[in-house]
Design a protein around this motif. Structure first.
Motif, PDB file in Angstrom:
ATOM      1  N   TYR A 175       0.978  -1.032  -0.004  1.00 33.55           N
ATOM      2  CA  TYR A 175      -0.124   0.044   0.085  1.00 33.55           C
ATOM      3  C   TYR A 175       0.912   1.357  -0.075  1.00 33.55           C
ATOM      4  CZ  TYR A 175      -3.418   3.345   1.366  1.00 33.55           C
ATOM      5  OH  TYR A 175      -4.158   4.689   1.448  1.00 33.55           O
ATOM      6  N   LEU A 176       1.987   1.232   0.962  1.00 35.82           N
ATOM      7  CA  LEU A 176       2.531   2.269   1.124  1.00 35.82           C
ATOM      8  C   LEU A 176       3.663   2.746  -0.294  1.00 35.82           C
ATOM      9  CD1 LEU A 176       3.775   1.946   4.764  1.00 35.82           C
ATOM     10  CD2 LEU A 176       2.242   3.849   3.928  1.00 35.82           C
ATOM     11  N   ILE A 177       3.877   1.615  -0.935  1.00 35.02           N
ATOM     12  CA  ILE A 177       4.615   1.796  -2.150  1.00 35.02           C
ATOM     13  C   ILE A 177       3.876   2.511  -3.190  1.00 35.02           C
ATOM     14  CG2 ILE A 177       5.413   0.677  -4.062  1.00 35.02           C
ATOM     15  CD1 ILE A 177       6.718  -1.438  -2.252  1.00 35.02           C
ATOM     16  N   HIS A 178       2.625   2.152  -3.220  1.00 32.20           N
ATOM     17  CA  HIS A 178       1.632   2.775  -4.176  1.00 32.20           C
ATOM     18  C   HIS A 178       1.102   4.297  -3.844  1.00 32.20           C
ATOM     19  CE1 HIS A 178       1.882  -0.611  -7.006  1.00 32.20           C
ATOM     20  NE2 HIS A 178       1.612  -1.138  -5.994  1.00 32.20           N
ATOM     21  N   PHE A 179       0.947   4.468  -2.613  1.00 34.09           N
ATOM     22  CA  PHE A 179      -0.153   5.654  -2.033  1.00 34.09           C
ATOM     23  C   PHE A 179       0.780   6.451  -0.844  1.00 34.09           C
ATOM     24  CE2 PHE A 179      -2.999   2.287  -3.344  1.00 34.09           C
ATOM     25  CZ  PHE A 179      -3.837   3.182  -4.380  1.00 34.09           C
ATOM     26  N   GLY A 180       1.898   5.686  -0.720  1.00 26.76           N
ATOM     27  CA  GLY A 180       2.601   6.250   0.606  1.00 26.76           C
ATOM     28  C   GLY A 180       3.688   7.242   0.516  1.00 26.76           C
ATOM     29  N   PRO A 181       4.495   7.617   1.288  1.00 23.51           N
ATOM     30  CA  PRO A 181       5.452   8.706   1.259  1.00 23.51           C
ATOM     31  C   PRO A 181       6.719   8.503   0.237  1.00 23.51           C
ATOM     32  CG  PRO A 181       6.032   7.202   2.890  1.00 23.51           C
ATOM     33  CD  PRO A 181       4.841   6.746   2.577  1.00 23.51           C
ATOM     34  N   GLY A 182       6.684   7.541  -0.330  1.00 24.41           N
ATOM     35  CA  GLY A 182       7.929   7.335  -0.987  1.00 24.41           C
ATOM     36  C   GLY A 182       9.451   7.511  -0.515  1.00 24.41           C
ATOM     37  N   ASP A 183      10.203   8.089  -1.155  1.00 24.56           N
ATOM     38  CA  ASP A 183      11.572   8.303  -0.489  1.00 24.56           C
ATOM     39  C   ASP A 183      11.660   8.634   1.047  1.00 24.56           C
ATOM     40  OD1 ASP A 183      12.624   7.600  -3.009  1.00 24.56           O
ATOM     41  OD2 ASP A 183      12.973   9.658  -3.484  1.00 24.56           O
ATOM     42  N   GLY A 184      12.695   8.120   1.605  1.00 24.54           N
ATOM     43  CA  GLY A 184      12.760   8.910   3.190  1.00 24.54           C
ATOM     44  C   GLY A 184      11.625   7.956   4.003  1.00 24.54           C
ATOM     45  N   ALA A 185      11.297   6.942   3.768  1.00 23.54           N
ATOM     46  CA  ALA A 185      10.155   6.047   4.384  1.00 23.54           C
ATOM     47  C   ALA A 185      10.811   5.329   5.418  1.00 23.54           C
ATOM     48  CB  ALA A 185       9.098   5.629   3.669  1.00 23.54           C
ATOM     49  N   VAL A 186      12.235   4.996   5.540  1.00 20.07           N
ATOM     50  CA  VAL A 186      12.816   4.033   6.211  1.00 20.07           C
ATOM     51  C   VAL A 186      12.344   3.975   7.947  1.00 20.07           C
ATOM     52  CG1 VAL A 186      14.759   2.718   6.964  1.00 20.07           C
ATOM     53  CG2 VAL A 186      14.688   3.708   4.820  1.00 20.07           C
ATOM     54  N   SER A 187      12.502   5.393   8.292  1.00 16.15           N
ATOM     55  CA  SER A 187      12.053   5.517   9.824  1.00 16.15           C
ATOM     56  C   SER A 187      10.505   5.040  10.182  1.00 16.15           C
ATOM     57  CB  SER A 187      12.279   6.802  10.208  1.00 16.15           C
ATOM     58  OG  SER A 187      11.363   7.636   9.670  1.00 16.15           O
ATOM     59  N   MET A 188       9.692   5.181   9.093  1.00 18.56           N
ATOM     60  CA  MET A 188       8.360   4.823   9.228  1.00 18.56           C
ATOM     61  C   MET A 188       8.224   3.232   9.197  1.00 18.56           C
ATOM     62  SD  MET A 188       4.874   5.558   6.884  1.00 18.56           S
ATOM     63  CE  MET A 188       6.060   5.671   5.350  1.00 18.56           C
ATOM     64  N   TYR A 189       9.222   2.593   8.351  1.00 16.15           N
ATOM     65  CA  TYR A 189       9.060   1.259   8.093  1.00 16.15           C
ATOM     66  C   TYR A 189       9.597   0.413   9.425  1.00 16.15           C
ATOM     67  CZ  TYR A 189       7.941   1.362   3.172  1.00 16.15           C
ATOM     68  OH  TYR A 189       7.384   1.418   1.890  1.00 16.15           O
ATOM     69  N   GLU A 190      10.595   1.139   9.864  1.00 17.76           N
ATOM     70  CA  GLU A 190      11.230   0.673  11.294  1.00 17.76           C
ATOM     71  C   GLU A 190      10.243   0.715  12.256  1.00 17.76           C
ATOM     72  OE1 GLU A 190      15.947   1.881  10.513  1.00 17.76           O
ATOM     73  OE2 GLU A 190      14.488   3.478  11.247  1.00 17.76           O
ATOM     74  N   ASP A 191       9.361   1.831  12.332  1.00 18.23           N
ATOM     75  CA  ASP A 191       8.405   2.078  13.353  1.00 18.23           C
ATOM     76  C   ASP A 191       7.394   0.768  13.097  1.00 18.23           C
ATOM     77  OD1 ASP A 191       9.743   3.965  14.714  1.00 18.23           O
ATOM     78  OD2 ASP A 191       8.544   5.473  13.934  1.00 18.23           O
ATOM     79  N   LEU A 192       7.116   0.642  11.929  1.00 18.81           N
ATOM     80  CA  LEU A 192       6.288  -0.498  11.617  1.00 18.81           C
ATOM     81  C   LEU A 192       6.537  -1.762  12.217  1.00 18.81           C
ATOM     82  CD1 LEU A 192       4.660  -0.156   8.223  1.00 18.81           C
ATOM     83  CD2 LEU A 192       3.540   0.071  10.382  1.00 18.81           C
ATOM     84  N   ALA A 193       7.846  -2.284  11.947  1.00 24.69           N
ATOM     85  CA  ALA A 193       8.441  -3.394  12.619  1.00 24.69           C
ATOM     86  C   ALA A 193       8.388  -3.436  14.163  1.00 24.69           C
ATOM     87  CB  ALA A 193       9.953  -3.470  11.906  1.00 24.69           C
ATOM     88  N   ASP A 194       8.656  -2.406  14.685  1.00 24.00           N
ATOM     89  CA  ASP A 194       8.653  -2.210  16.206  1.00 24.00           C
ATOM     90  C   ASP A 194       7.042  -2.446  16.543  1.00 24.00           C
ATOM     91  OD1 ASP A 194      11.173  -1.269  16.423  1.00 24.00           O
ATOM     92  OD2 ASP A 194      10.639   0.769  16.610  1.00 24.00           O
ATOM     93  N   LEU A 195       6.074  -1.666  15.998  1.00 27.50           N
ATOM     94  CA  LEU A 195       4.573  -1.903  16.289  1.00 27.50           C
ATOM     95  C   LEU A 195       4.407  -3.540  15.962  1.00 27.50           C
ATOM     96  CD1 LEU A 195       1.971  -1.084  16.932  1.00 27.50           C
ATOM     97  CD2 LEU A 195       1.514  -0.849  14.305  1.00 27.50           C
ATOM     98  N   PHE A 196       4.644  -4.188  15.270  1.00 30.56           N
ATOM     99  CA  PHE A 196       4.277  -5.659  14.918  1.00 30.56           C
ATOM    100  C   PHE A 196       5.085  -6.370  15.662  1.00 30.56           C
ATOM    101  CE2 PHE A 196       2.086  -3.601  11.407  1.00 30.56           C
ATOM    102  CZ  PHE A 196       0.918  -4.381  11.510  1.00 30.56           C
ATOM    103  N   GLU A 197       6.305  -6.226  16.143  1.00 26.15           N
ATOM    104  CA  GLU A 197       6.991  -7.175  16.919  1.00 26.15           C
ATOM    105  C   GLU A 197       6.778  -7.093  18.290  1.00 26.15           C
ATOM    106  OE1 GLU A 197      11.660  -6.698  15.049  1.00 26.15           O
ATOM    107  OE2 GLU A 197      11.041  -5.361  16.565  1.00 26.15           O
ATOM    108  N   GLN A 198       6.172  -5.851  18.820  1.00 26.00           N
ATOM    109  CA  GLN A 198       5.546  -5.636  20.183  1.00 26.00           C
ATOM    110  C   GLN A 198       4.240  -6.381  20.137  1.00 26.00           C
ATOM    111  OE1 GLN A 198       5.392  -1.465  20.965  1.00 26.00           O
ATOM    112  NE2 GLN A 198       7.755  -1.286  20.891  1.00 26.00           N
ATOM    113  N   SER A 199       3.462  -6.167  19.258  1.00 27.04           N
ATOM    114  CA  SER A 199       2.208  -6.749  19.023  1.00 27.04           C
ATOM    115  C   SER A 199       2.374  -8.236  19.151  1.00 27.04           C
ATOM    116  CB  SER A 199       1.427  -6.291  17.755  1.00 27.04           C
ATOM    117  OG  SER A 199       1.125  -4.771  17.717  1.00 27.04           O
TER     118      SER A 199
END
Length: 113
Positions: free
Chosen positions: A31-55
């Protein structure tokens, strides 16, 4: 180079998630590749990993994370990052321009269009 290294680390982290979390993260990425922020999104992806690791560690169900509307969740999530704020600004600009063109008094002055 730094972003590539961080992205590879993120991918390695998400590969360790349980299958249902991994499937969800992959869908979010798509979804993010098509509709998301594009470049510079690595910190967002890292936060997603944090969220799902904790979940996953807490046994939180996927629906409890997303609620009933996954698109609403991801749109709200993206707005927390500078790379996602342009979308909100442009949506507001578009709405304001259409309201002005339709002769509606919005009470806002947006001279950017």
């Amino acid at each position: 180079m730094e972003d590539k290294r961080r992205y590879r680390q993120y991918k390695a982290r998400t590969e360790q998630l349980p299958e249902n979390c991994r499937t969800t993260v992959e869908a979010l990425e798509r979804y993010l590749i098509h509709f998301g922020p594009g470049d510079g999104a690595v910190s967002m992806y890292e936060d997603l990993a944090d969220l799902f690791e904790q979940s996953a560690a807490n046994g939180t169900p996927i629906r409890e994370i997303f609620g009933e509307d996954p698109v609403e969740f991801v749109e709200a999530f993206v707005q927390n990052y500078p790379v996602g704020q342009w979308r909100t600004r442009e949506r507001n600009r578009l709405t304001s321009a259409i309201e002005r063109a339709a002769g509606e008094d919005t009470g806002k002055e947006d001279r950017t269009v």
